[in-house]
Design a protein around this motif. Structure first.
Motif, PDB file in Angstrom:
ATOM      1  N   LEU A 183       2.666   1.892  -5.810  1.00  0.00           N
ATOM      2  CA  LEU A 183       3.765   2.656  -6.663  1.00  0.00           C
ATOM      3  C   LEU A 183       4.772   1.651  -7.227  1.00  0.00           C
ATOM      4  O   LEU A 183       5.111   1.918  -8.192  1.00  0.00           O
ATOM      5  N   ARG A 184       4.870   0.337  -6.855  1.00  0.00           N
ATOM      6  CA  ARG A 184       5.709  -0.453  -7.474  1.00  0.00           C
ATOM      7  C   ARG A 184       5.020  -1.035  -8.809  1.00  0.00           C
ATOM      8  O   ARG A 184       5.560  -1.143  -9.859  1.00  0.00           O
ATOM      9  N   GLU A 185       3.713  -1.228  -8.589  1.00  0.00           N
ATOM     10  CA  GLU A 185       2.965  -1.648  -9.638  1.00  0.00           C
ATOM     11  C   GLU A 185       2.860  -0.382 -11.008  1.00  0.00           C
ATOM     12  O   GLU A 185       2.932  -0.587 -12.203  1.00  0.00           O
ATOM     13  N   ARG A 186       2.699   0.784 -10.328  1.00  0.00           N
ATOM     14  CA  ARG A 186       2.807   1.851 -11.307  1.00  0.00           C
ATOM     15  C   ARG A 186       4.188   1.988 -12.084  1.00  0.00           C
ATOM     16  O   ARG A 186       4.130   2.370 -13.284  1.00  0.00           O
ATOM     17  N   ALA A 187       5.184   1.661 -11.282  1.00  0.00           N
ATOM     18  CA  ALA A 187       6.466   1.850 -11.958  1.00  0.00           C
ATOM     19  C   ALA A 187       6.763   0.892 -13.034  1.00  0.00           C
ATOM     20  O   ALA A 187       7.267   0.914 -14.027  1.00  0.00           O
ATOM     21  N   GLU A 188       6.221  -0.458 -12.674  1.00  0.00           N
ATOM     22  CA  GLU A 188       6.317  -1.729 -13.682  1.00  0.00           C
ATOM     23  C   GLU A 188       5.434  -1.308 -14.703  1.00  0.00           C
ATOM     24  O   GLU A 188       5.908  -1.525 -15.978  1.00  0.00           O
ATOM     25  N   ARG A 189       4.278  -0.667 -14.444  1.00  0.00           N
ATOM     26  CA  ARG A 189       3.341  -0.482 -15.825  1.00  0.00           C
ATOM     27  C   ARG A 189       4.148   0.487 -16.321  1.00  0.00           C
ATOM     28  O   ARG A 189       4.010   0.544 -17.896  1.00  0.00           O
ATOM     29  N   ALA A 190       4.615   1.630 -15.868  1.00  0.00           N
ATOM     30  CA  ALA A 190       5.158   2.938 -16.793  1.00  0.00           C
ATOM     31  C   ALA A 190       6.304   2.176 -17.331  1.00  0.00           C
ATOM     32  O   ALA A 190       6.527   2.437 -18.626  1.00  0.00           O
ATOM     33  N   GLU A 191       7.066   1.170 -16.794  1.00  0.00           N
ATOM     34  CA  GLU A 191       8.335   0.633 -17.718  1.00  0.00           C
ATOM     35  C   GLU A 191       7.877  -0.167 -18.834  1.00  0.00           C
ATOM     36  O   GLU A 191       8.605  -0.086 -19.699  1.00  0.00           O
ATOM     37  N   THR A 192       6.675  -0.867 -18.576  1.00  0.00           N
ATOM     38  CA  THR A 192       6.139  -1.553 -19.674  1.00  0.00           C
ATOM     39  C   THR A 192       5.690  -0.691 -20.775  1.00  0.00           C
ATOM     40  O   THR A 192       5.804  -1.045 -22.086  1.00  0.00           O
ATOM     41  N   GLU A 193       4.795   0.158 -20.391  1.00  0.00           N
ATOM     42  CA  GLU A 193       4.697   1.431 -21.215  1.00  0.00           C
ATOM     43  C   GLU A 193       5.383   1.853 -22.280  1.00  0.00           C
ATOM     44  O   GLU A 193       5.376   1.942 -23.346  1.00  0.00           O
TER      45      GLU A 193
END
Length: 411
Positions: A183-193
């Motif tokens: 979930l943390r990686e997904r949140a960071e990836r969503a923020e980057t995107e």
């Protein structure tokens, strides 16, 4: 967590390893958990040793010889000490102390902690292999330390149940940690995107503004050049004509400066482009004003409007038609000064909108020295393509330069 440590510790939370492989950097939470496990294990070792040394043991399976009680307690203390390095070498320590689980009661709790660490921090295959080895020693323990209160199979079954409970608990903890990391990686990836989408939207908007400004400024500056050239070559013109040309130059220069100031302000802004309000965009209804400006500059423009339902033309289609005519008039002033320009519009709902701008091909030195990058027609072609239409331009069989476009107009 470093890349070198990821394969070895795939389920550790971030921050539990240092940059150097194999070195542990305990967080505050790790310190609390390790101290609690150590105190729990020491308490069990003390209770099991005291109970085994008493004349009537209540919960510890009796040892065959009384002199083995200190050895059993020493084994438990050794396992407690090894708990301090359980995060670094969980599998190695568990396998090294596994034989003690076949004979020692005092070492039971610290051994379960080591086993739990393996399940949490290692792959499922490794955890199952260690579990199978532990079940084998569990059967041996029932023979080496028989329980006086229950049968061999009942005591062995309890050992199996405890091992499976620790296995299930450890796998749950591991899955939860894996979910948190995911979930943390997904949140960071969503923020980057999201940041990339904002940057792309800003770039697209700036490109659109630059294209619009190219069309507007090229039109106005070509008018400036045309009037300035007329004043240069006709210094003896009547005062009224000179004043009118000077007024057009002043008005066009003022408008060009306003447009330039606006686009520079938008391009310098750090806020997202969509936050800035759009300036009013021209439509098909503004076409007569555009033609009037060219006529006032001395361009011979003949317009033919055979559009059915012009008041119902979509704004995007009308804006594209306006820009096409604007680019055609600008090119005619730049490259075929003095030539007659014919502008024709036709079509209607359901059949599309046809726009054509035609002028004689420049002969010899015809044209002005207005600089140009040659990107105007490229921008028009892109605009028409995005609108779903098609564009044609070039010299036709009659020797004229023809700029023609078809734009879709839904019924």
């Amino acid at each position: 967590m470093t890349s070198a440590a990821v394969p070895e510790h795939p389920w550790l939370l971030p921050g539990s390893l240092t940059a150097a492989p194999g070195r542990i950097r305990r967080t505050a939470r790790d310190w609390v958990v390790d101290i609690l496990f150590l105190l729990l294990s020491l308490g069990w070792v003390a209770a099991a040793t005291l109970d085994a040394a008493s004349p009537d043991p209540s919960f510890a399976a009796p040892l065959p010889e009384r002199w083995m009680v200190p050895l059993d307690g020493a084994a438990g203390l050794l396992c407690c000490v090894l708990l301090w390095w359980r995060r670094r070498w969980p599998v190695a320590l568990t396998l090294a102390t596994l034989p003690l689980s076949a004979v020692s009661v005092a070492a039971a709790v610290p051994l379960l902690v080591l086993y739990f660490t393996v399940v949490v921090h290692r792959r499922t295959a490794v955890a199952l292999a260690v579990t199978a080895a532990g079940l084998v020693t569990n059967f041996v323990f029932g023979l080496a330390r028989p329980d006086l209160t229950m049968s061999y199979w009942a005591a062995t079954a309890w050992g199996v149940v405890i091992s499976l409970c620790v296995l299930a608990w450890g796998m749950f903890v591991r899955a939860r940690r894996q979910l948190i990391v995911s979930l943390r990686e997904r949140a960071e990836r969503a923020e980057t995107e999201q940041r990339l989408r904002v940057a792309q939207a800003r770039q697209v908007e700036r490109t659109r503004i630059a294209r619009e400004m190219h069309d507007v400024l090229a039109h106005r500056i070509s008018l400036l050049s045309l009037h300035a050239g007329a004043l240069e070559f006709r210094p003896d013109a009547p005062p009224e004509e000179v004043a009118r040309a000077a007024g057009v130059i002043r008005s066009s220069a003022h408008s060009a400066l306003e447009d330039l100031r606006e686009v520079i302000g938008v391009l310098r802004a750090e806020v997202p482009a969509e936050a800035a309000p759009d300036r009013p965009q021209p439509t098909l209804a503004d076409l007569p004003t555009l033609l009037g400006e060219s006529r006032s500059a001395g361009v011979r423009v003949e317009a033919s409007d055979r559009v059915t339902g012009a008041d119902r033309v979509p704004a995007a289609v009308g804006r594209s038609a306006y820009r096409i005519v604007q680019e055609g008039l600008t090119n005619a002033r730049k490259h075929a000064a003095g030539a007659r320009v014919a502008v024709e519009l036709s079509g209607g709902p359901g059949e599309g909108l046809r726009v054509e701008v035609r002028n004689r091909w420049p002969v010899g030195g015809a044209g002005t020295d207005i600089p140009g990058t040659g990107t105007g027609l490229v921008g028009v072609a892109e605009r028409v393509s995005l609108a779903g239409g098609h564009l044609e331009y070039g010299r036709d069989d009659a020797g004229d330069f023809r700029l023609a476009a078809w734009l879709p107009w839904p019924a």
